[in-house]
Motif scaffolding. Structure first.
Motif, PDB file in Angstrom:
ATOM      1  N   LEU A 106       0.823  -1.204   0.000  1.00 57.86           N
ATOM      2  CA  LEU A 106       0.000   0.000   0.000  1.00 57.86           C
ATOM      3  C   LEU A 106       0.858   1.255   0.000  1.00 57.86           C
ATOM      4  O   LEU A 106       0.467   2.293  -0.544  1.00 57.86           O
ATOM      5  CB  LEU A 106      -0.927  -0.001   1.224  1.00 57.86           C
ATOM      6  CG  LEU A 106      -2.025  -1.077   1.236  1.00 57.86           C
ATOM      7  CD1 LEU A 106      -2.661  -1.157   2.605  1.00 57.86           C
ATOM      8  CD2 LEU A 106      -3.073  -0.790   0.165  1.00 57.86           C
ATOM      9  N   LYS A 138       3.479   1.636  -1.615  1.00 52.25           N
ATOM     10  CA  LYS A 138       3.933   1.828  -2.996  1.00 52.25           C
ATOM     11  C   LYS A 138       2.746   2.081  -3.930  1.00 52.25           C
ATOM     12  O   LYS A 138       2.878   2.009  -5.136  1.00 52.25           O
ATOM     13  CB  LYS A 138       4.693   0.590  -3.466  1.00 52.25           C
ATOM     14  CG  LYS A 138       5.882   0.219  -2.597  1.00 52.25           C
ATOM     15  CD  LYS A 138       6.513  -1.085  -3.081  1.00 52.25           C
ATOM     16  CE  LYS A 138       7.637  -1.521  -2.169  1.00 52.25           C
ATOM     17  NZ  LYS A 138       8.220  -2.822  -2.603  1.00 52.25           N
ATOM     18  N   ARG A 139       1.573   2.339  -3.311  1.00 56.23           N
ATOM     19  CA  ARG A 139       0.336   2.588  -4.038  1.00 56.23           C
ATOM     20  C   ARG A 139      -0.078   1.376  -4.869  1.00 56.23           C
ATOM     21  O   ARG A 139      -0.588   1.496  -5.994  1.00 56.23           O
ATOM     22  CB  ARG A 139       0.430   3.849  -4.904  1.00 56.23           C
ATOM     23  CG  ARG A 139       0.794   5.090  -4.101  1.00 56.23           C
ATOM     24  CD  ARG A 139       0.409   6.354  -4.814  1.00 56.23           C
ATOM     25  NE  ARG A 139      -1.030   6.430  -5.083  1.00 56.23           N
ATOM     26  CZ  ARG A 139      -1.951   6.757  -4.169  1.00 56.23           C
ATOM     27  NH1 ARG A 139      -1.592   7.016  -2.912  1.00 56.23           N
ATOM     28  NH2 ARG A 139      -3.221   6.830  -4.518  1.00 56.23           N
ATOM     29  N   GLU A 140       0.129   0.200  -4.295  1.00 57.65           N
ATOM     30  CA  GLU A 140      -0.298  -1.046  -4.919  1.00 57.65           C
ATOM     31  C   GLU A 140      -1.580  -1.529  -4.251  1.00 57.65           C
ATOM     32  O   GLU A 140      -1.718  -1.480  -3.021  1.00 57.65           O
ATOM     33  CB  GLU A 140       0.786  -2.115  -4.777  1.00 57.65           C
ATOM     34  CG  GLU A 140       2.092  -1.778  -5.468  1.00 57.65           C
ATOM     35  CD  GLU A 140       3.183  -2.785  -5.180  1.00 57.65           C
ATOM     36  OE1 GLU A 140       4.242  -2.713  -5.817  1.00 57.65           O
ATOM     37  OE2 GLU A 140       2.967  -3.661  -4.300  1.00 57.65           O
ATOM     38  N   ASN A 141      -2.533  -1.997  -5.047  1.00 62.14           N
ATOM     39  CA  ASN A 141      -3.756  -2.580  -4.497  1.00 62.14           C
ATOM     40  C   ASN A 141      -3.452  -3.926  -3.854  1.00 62.14           C
ATOM     41  O   ASN A 141      -2.541  -4.642  -4.277  1.00 62.14           O
ATOM     42  CB  ASN A 141      -4.805  -2.764  -5.590  1.00 62.14           C
ATOM     43  CG  ASN A 141      -5.294  -1.447  -6.164  1.00 62.14           C
ATOM     44  OD1 ASN A 141      -5.098  -0.393  -5.561  1.00 62.14           O
ATOM     45  ND2 ASN A 141      -5.923  -1.514  -7.320  1.00 62.14           N
ATOM     46  N   LYS A 144      -4.116   5.932   4.790  1.00 62.30           N
ATOM     47  CA  LYS A 144      -4.712   6.310   3.514  1.00 62.30           C
ATOM     48  C   LYS A 144      -5.012   5.067   2.681  1.00 62.30           C
ATOM     49  O   LYS A 144      -4.311   4.727   1.720  1.00 62.30           O
ATOM     50  CB  LYS A 144      -3.781   7.265   2.758  1.00 62.30           C
ATOM     51  CG  LYS A 144      -3.623   8.620   3.445  1.00 62.30           C
ATOM     52  CD  LYS A 144      -2.776   9.571   2.625  1.00 62.30           C
ATOM     53  CE  LYS A 144      -2.692  10.937   3.287  1.00 62.30           C
ATOM     54  NZ  LYS A 144      -1.885  11.890   2.487  1.00 62.30           N
ATOM     55  N   PRO A 191      -5.024   2.150  -2.122  1.00 56.70           N
ATOM     56  CA  PRO A 191      -4.421   3.383  -1.598  1.00 56.70           C
ATOM     57  C   PRO A 191      -5.315   4.573  -1.933  1.00 56.70           C
ATOM     58  O   PRO A 191      -5.829   4.689  -3.050  1.00 56.70           O
ATOM     59  CB  PRO A 191      -3.079   3.465  -2.330  1.00 56.70           C
ATOM     60  CG  PRO A 191      -2.777   2.050  -2.724  1.00 56.70           C
ATOM     61  CD  PRO A 191      -4.109   1.419  -3.020  1.00 56.70           C
ATOM     62  N   GLN A 225      -6.348   8.959  -1.421  1.00 61.80           N
ATOM     63  CA  GLN A 225      -5.853  10.301  -1.146  1.00 61.80           C
ATOM     64  C   GLN A 225      -6.266  10.760   0.242  1.00 61.80           C
ATOM     65  O   GLN A 225      -5.533  11.470   0.927  1.00 61.80           O
ATOM     66  CB  GLN A 225      -6.400  11.281  -2.196  1.00 61.80           C
ATOM     67  CG  GLN A 225      -5.912  11.036  -3.607  1.00 61.80           C
ATOM     68  CD  GLN A 225      -4.422  11.296  -3.761  1.00 61.80           C
ATOM     69  OE1 GLN A 225      -3.850  12.129  -3.060  1.00 61.80           O
ATOM     70  NE2 GLN A 225      -3.790  10.567  -4.671  1.00 61.80           N
TER      71      GLN A 225
END
Length: 286
Positions: free
Chosen positions: A41, A43-46, A71, A121, A123
């Motif tokens: 998460l 690394k903005r990975e689902n 977040k 992830p 905002q």
């Protein structure tokens, strides 16, 4: 052992080829750092989560997952193209690690069914901020819960919570389920462990206090602060001490039997006094 079952169900429902899916288990009695799959998460990975209901009854279930960030948003995956946004709470009550957080959401499970969820992830943070429960000007705190329920915590002077040093200690928790009140109190105590060169010693799977002290325990942790976390999904009251943390968690759902959990986390046990300790939590109904 269950991985092939999860892989088959995931492929059938979501069309995800098992050859490209890595499966991992995460324990809730560790820190978020130990849950490697949710570290993605950051690394903005689902993260895809599969949860199985092993009983035949339909039930509402509170889900708790270790995450390293606030977040994050939970979605129920009805199919690969259809997802439903769920209420999501993230509570970070570990005072030694700001990135050790618990994610909570509620959902209904049919009997012997598997549900799939996507942690995405976001905002916007879903952090549930903690409010100090200690206030010398107001030693009694009441927290309202859904369904005309409430929990009331009474504090002693000198910020000593739930320390039953003697019978004069009247610190209590009162849970009102909307129909009647249920007062109780708890203690974090210990029994000196039985250690000798002969006979069966106390150990990881053997609870054996010293013979002469087996009929009573000794106070171990005196709570010195507390925080209240009131979210959309859960309401949590966390009590802190140097030796242990005690968590009371209430589900915020409209039900005749909403869930309640009492968790205890014990820090490293001091054995410099050469006394082994069997740590126990004692709950007294009043």
């Amino acid at each position: 052992i269950l991985n092939p079952v999860f892989q088959e169900a995931t492929k059938k429902k979501l069309g995800i080829n098992s050859d490209y899916a890595n499966y991992a288990n995460c324990l809730v009695n560790t820190t978020a750092e130990a849950c490697h799959v949710t570290q993605g998460l950051l690394k903005r990975e689902n993260v895809l989560v599969a949860i199985y209901n092993p009983v035949k009854n339909t039930r509402d279930q509170l889900i708790r997952i270790k995450v390293p960030t606030t977040k994050v948003q939970v979605y129920l995956m009805k199919s690969r193209s259809e997802k439903v946004k769920l209420d999501t709470d993230v509570i970070c009550f570990n005072q030694t690690s700001a990135s050790d957080c618990d994610l909570f959401f509620l959902d209904r499970f049919e009997g012997f069914s598997m549900n799939h969820y996507l942690l995405v992830p976001a905002q916007k943070s879903n952090l549930v901020a903690g409010v100090e429960a200690i206030d010398l000007r107001a030693p009694v705190k009441t927290v309202q819960l859904p369904g005309n329920r409430s929990v009331t915590v009474s504090f002693l002077a000198k910020l000593r919570l739930f320390s039953l040093i003697d019978r004069q200690d009247l610190t209590t928790v009162v849970y009102n389920d909307g129909l009647e009140s249920h007062p109780f109190r708890f203690r974090v105590n210990y029994y000196p462990a039985y250690c000798t060169s002969s006979g069966q010693n106390s150990g990881a799977y053997i609870f054996r206090p010293k013979n002469k002290e087996r009929d009573h325990s000794v106070p171990y942790a005196v709570m010195n602060s507390a925080k209240i976390f009131k979210g959309k999904v859960v309401t949590q009251v966390t009590f802190y001490s140097d030796e242990a943390i005690v968590v009371m968690r209430f589900e915020n759902r409209q039900s005749s039997t909403p869930g309640f959990a009492l968790d205890t986390f014990v820090n490293s046990i001091n054995i410099q006094d050469n006394i082994g300790k069997e740590i126990v939590i004692l709950v007294d109904a009043l």
